[in-house]
Design a protein around this motif. Sequence first.
Motif, PDB file in Angstrom:
ATOM      1  N   LEU A   1     -27.431  12.901  -8.868  1.00  0.00           N
ATOM      2  CA  LEU A   1     -26.343  13.074  -9.830  1.00  0.00           C
ATOM      3  C   LEU A   1     -26.800  13.986 -10.957  1.00  0.00           C
TER       4      LEU A   1
ATOM      5  N   ARG B   1     -23.839  10.823 -15.469  1.00  0.00           N
ATOM      6  CA  ARG B   1     -23.517   9.752 -14.513  1.00  0.00           C
ATOM      7  C   ARG B   1     -24.789   9.118 -13.957  1.00  0.00           C
TER       8      ARG B   1
ATOM      9  N   THR C   1     -26.286   7.006 -16.691  1.00  0.00           N
ATOM     10  CA  THR C   1     -25.495   5.790 -16.884  1.00  0.00           C
ATOM     11  C   THR C   1     -25.754   4.790 -15.760  1.00  0.00           C
ATOM     12  N   LEU C   2     -25.729   5.260 -14.519  1.00  0.00           N
ATOM     13  CA  LEU C   2     -25.982   4.373 -13.382  1.00  0.00           C
ATOM     14  C   LEU C   2     -27.389   3.791 -13.461  1.00  0.00           C
TER      15      LEU C   2
ATOM     16  N   GLU D   1     -20.411   2.833  -8.360  1.00  0.00           N
ATOM     17  CA  GLU D   1     -19.902   4.076  -7.794  1.00  0.00           C
ATOM     18  C   GLU D   1     -19.830   5.144  -8.882  1.00  0.00           C
ATOM     19  N   SER D   2     -20.029   6.381  -8.476  1.00  0.00           N
ATOM     20  CA  SER D   2     -19.948   7.480  -9.432  1.00  0.00           C
ATOM     21  C   SER D   2     -18.860   8.448  -8.977  1.00  0.00           C
TER      22      SER D   2
ATOM     23  N   VAL E   1     -18.316   6.338 -14.151  1.00  0.00           N
ATOM     24  CA  VAL E   1     -19.191   5.481 -13.356  1.00  0.00           C
ATOM     25  C   VAL E   1     -18.489   4.137 -13.328  1.00  0.00           C
TER      26      VAL E   1
END
Length: 139
Positions: free
Chosen positions: A23, A27, A30-31, A67-68, A73
């Motif tokens: 990614l 994102r 963040t994930l 999920e992105s 996200v």
Amino acid sequence: MKKSDANQGQSASELISERIAKLGDWRGKTLSRMRKLIKAADPDVVEEWKWMGTPVWSHDGIICTGESYKSVVKLTFAKGASLKDPARLFNSSLDGNVRRAIDIREGEEVDESAFKALIHQAVALNRSGKSKPSRKAKP
């Protein structure tokens, strides 16, 4: 190793780390941050890779998926409708009877203690074997 846990010999954890690295933008950060919070809240969490590439965190059942998308996200809690959310983290999939989701956009922060509380509740609910909070029967 379960089929859902690996792809071409890689563990689910490796595949999730690879997804985060690919990614390469907000994102992924963040994930990664949410993954760390999940692991901090439940050190016994199991990482899985399901449905053709979805990170899943489980403990006696699915806790949530990560999920992105292009602008969000999304963390979807499998039994989110049964969880108490006083901090109102759930902001997506609110109309369903079972799931609830947290959509995180670029620059948004999630209340860490409230998020960890949701993880704790989800694990407790999975361990109880119940899908809905018990309600006392009317006399």
